[in-house]
Design an enzyme around this catalytic site. Structure first.
Site, PDB file in Angstrom:
ATOM      1  N   ASP A  12       6.953  -3.698   1.567  1.00 44.67           N
ATOM      2  CA  ASP A  12       6.207  -3.927   0.353  1.00 44.67           C
ATOM      3  C   ASP A  12       5.095  -4.766   0.683  1.00 44.67           C
ATOM      4  O   ASP A  12       4.840  -5.398   1.744  1.00 44.67           O
ATOM      5  CB  ASP A  12       7.054  -4.821  -0.509  1.00 44.67           C
ATOM      6  CG  ASP A  12       6.659  -4.910  -1.778  1.00 44.67           C
ATOM      7  OD1 ASP A  12       5.730  -3.998  -2.410  1.00 44.67           O
ATOM      8  OD2 ASP A  12       6.908  -6.178  -2.585  1.00 44.67           O
ATOM      9  N   ASN A  60       8.801   3.963  -8.761  1.00 47.58           N
ATOM     10  CA  ASN A  60       7.326   4.064  -8.407  1.00 47.58           C
ATOM     11  C   ASN A  60       6.391   5.199  -9.146  1.00 47.58           C
ATOM     12  O   ASN A  60       5.040   5.229  -9.286  1.00 47.58           O
ATOM     13  CB  ASN A  60       7.065   3.945  -6.882  1.00 47.58           C
ATOM     14  CG  ASN A  60       7.486   2.927  -6.082  1.00 47.58           C
ATOM     15  OD1 ASN A  60       7.987   3.129  -5.013  1.00 47.58           O
ATOM     16  ND2 ASN A  60       7.181   1.738  -6.694  1.00 47.58           N
TER      17      ASN A  60
HETATM   18  C1  IPE Z   1       9.911  -1.629  -3.716  1.00 45.99           C
HETATM   19  O1  IPE Z   1       8.424  -2.122  -3.904  1.00 45.99           O
HETATM   20  C2  IPE Z   1       9.504  -0.116  -3.382  1.00 45.99           C
HETATM   21  C3  IPE Z   1       9.040   0.331  -2.033  1.00 45.99           C
HETATM   22  C4  IPE Z   1       8.838  -0.544  -1.051  1.00 45.99           C
HETATM   23  C5  IPE Z   1       8.900   1.632  -1.776  1.00 45.99           C
HETATM   24  P1  IPE Z   1       7.833  -2.284  -5.207  1.00 45.99           P
HETATM   25  O2  IPE Z   1       6.630  -2.828  -5.213  1.00 45.99           O
HETATM   26  O3  IPE Z   1       7.924  -1.013  -6.091  1.00 45.99           O
HETATM   27  O4  IPE Z   1       8.778  -3.292  -6.016  1.00 45.99           O
HETATM   28  P2  IPE Z   1       8.684  -4.301  -7.265  1.00 45.99           P
HETATM   29  O5  IPE Z   1       7.797  -3.548  -8.395  1.00 45.99           O
HETATM   30  O6  IPE Z   1       7.671  -5.546  -6.747  1.00 45.99           O
HETATM   31  O7  IPE Z   1       9.890  -4.837  -7.484  1.00 45.99           O
HETATM   32  C1  IPE Z   2       4.719  -0.890  -1.247  1.00 45.13           C
HETATM   33  O1  IPE Z   2       3.515  -1.701  -1.180  1.00 45.13           O
HETATM   34  C2  IPE Z   2       4.515   0.483  -1.116  1.00 45.13           C
HETATM   35  C3  IPE Z   2       5.247   1.036  -2.256  1.00 45.13           C
HETATM   36  C4  IPE Z   2       5.956   0.514  -3.130  1.00 45.13           C
HETATM   37  C5  IPE Z   2       4.969   2.582  -2.369  1.00 45.13           C
HETATM   38  P1  IPE Z   2       3.017  -1.779  -2.630  1.00 45.13           P
HETATM   39  O2  IPE Z   2       2.167  -0.704  -3.013  1.00 45.13           O
HETATM   40  O3  IPE Z   2       4.046  -2.167  -3.736  1.00 45.13           O
HETATM   41  O4  IPE Z   2       2.148  -3.137  -2.467  1.00 45.13           O
HETATM   42  P2  IPE Z   2       2.079  -4.467  -3.461  1.00 45.13           P
HETATM   43  O5  IPE Z   2       3.390  -4.799  -3.534  1.00 45.13           O
HETATM   44  O6  IPE Z   2       1.307  -4.045  -4.886  1.00 45.13           O
HETATM   45  O7  IPE Z   2       1.148  -4.998  -2.907  1.00 45.13           O
HETATM   46 MG    MG Z   3       5.033  -3.733  -4.148  1.00 49.37          MG
END
Ligand code: IPE
Ligand code: IPE
Ligand code: MG
Length: 225
Positions: A12, A60
């Site tokens: 993340d 997502n």
């Molecule tokens: C979790 O991250 C999913 C992945 C890393 C693929 P998210 O960014 O989607 O999770 P939340 O929304 O912070 O809970």
């Molecule tokens: C994790 O990074 C990747 C996926 C969830 C696909 P994020 O896209 O959630 O990045 P932040 O959490 O918004 O910084």
């Molecule tokens: Mg995230």
């Protein structure tokens, strides 16, 4: 040092990494996908047997279409580009999740990669795409129902995507949030959790080693004394 056999990573922080540099979120996803190769290589060198990476959750899809499209494009690039290295390093590639929602083209690439690497047994790289822990539990229970088998803890375990790879000893989440976000809910029941504030594109070998060091100090009891 005690090395966890199976490590799961919630990768993340890509979006925030990019925004803090005045760039678009997609720039962070590109940096994040480059980091996958770096950490995979390092983890396997350290003796980790199975690495499960959370790449795209069931939830997502709710992001703007432009971002979802970019993530799907990067996945296609990844599975096309790294298969040679995966085969050379005797890694079994597995993708877990509901793949039916992915484009037929991406599904084809993924199934081909899995087929080509299926006999590798040195390491397992398990990538979670369109994956949700709740959805996985429903999938497992429905499989049992269709076979008229009893719903028990062991039977559910046997129908999970990860059944051949066992449960994660350690789950790492980068990016500062302290939550599981629907990742390996069933098999993570007794996993050790490690949260790092470092955003995924910056989570390098040294940061991974910090997680291993922390893990080796943990006393796992599994409810016993
Ligand atoms: C979790 O991250 C999913 C992945 C890393 C693929 P998210 O960014 O989607 O999770 P939340 O929304 O912070 O809970
Ligand atoms: C994790 O990074 C990747 C996926 C969830 C696909 P994020 O896209 O959630 O990045 P932040 O959490 O918004 O910084
Ligand atoms: Mg995230």
């Amino acid at each position: 040092m005690k090395i966890p056999s199976h490590v799961g990573i919630i990768m993340d922080g890509n979006g925030r990494w990019a925004v803090s540099r005045g760039k678009k979120r997609s720039y962070g996803h590109k940096a994040g996908s480059d980091n996958v190769d770096r950490i995979t290589t390092h983890a396997f060198n350290r003796g980790v047997k199975v690495l499960t990476l959370y790449a795209f959750s069931s939830e997502n899809w709710e992001r703007p279409k432009e971002e979802v499209d970019e993530l799907m494009r990067l996945l296609k690039v990844y599975f096309t580009k790294y298969i040679k290295k995966i085969l050379k390093n005797k890694i079994k590639l597995f993708v877990m999740g509901d793949l039916t929602k992915l484009s037929p083209e991406l599904q084809e690439i993924i199934y081909k990669d899995m087929e080509q690497s299926k006999n590798n047994d040195e390491h397992v790289l398990n990538i979670a795409i369109n994956y949700g822990g709740r959805q996985e539990i429903c999938y497992a229970v429905n499989k049992l129902l269709s076979k008229n088998e009893e719903i028990t803890v062991d039977n559910i375990s046997k129908e999970l995507y990860t059944a051949p790879f066992g449960e994660p000893d350690l789950i790492i989440r980068t990016g500062g949030e302290k939550r599981i976000s629907n990742f390996m809910l069933y098999q993570g029941a007794y996993s050790e959790l490690y949260f790092s504030d470092v955003l995924w594109p910056d989570f390098n070998e040294e940061e991974f080693d910090k997680a291993l060091e922390d893990f080796s100090t943990r006393k796992r009891r599994f409810g016993r004394l």
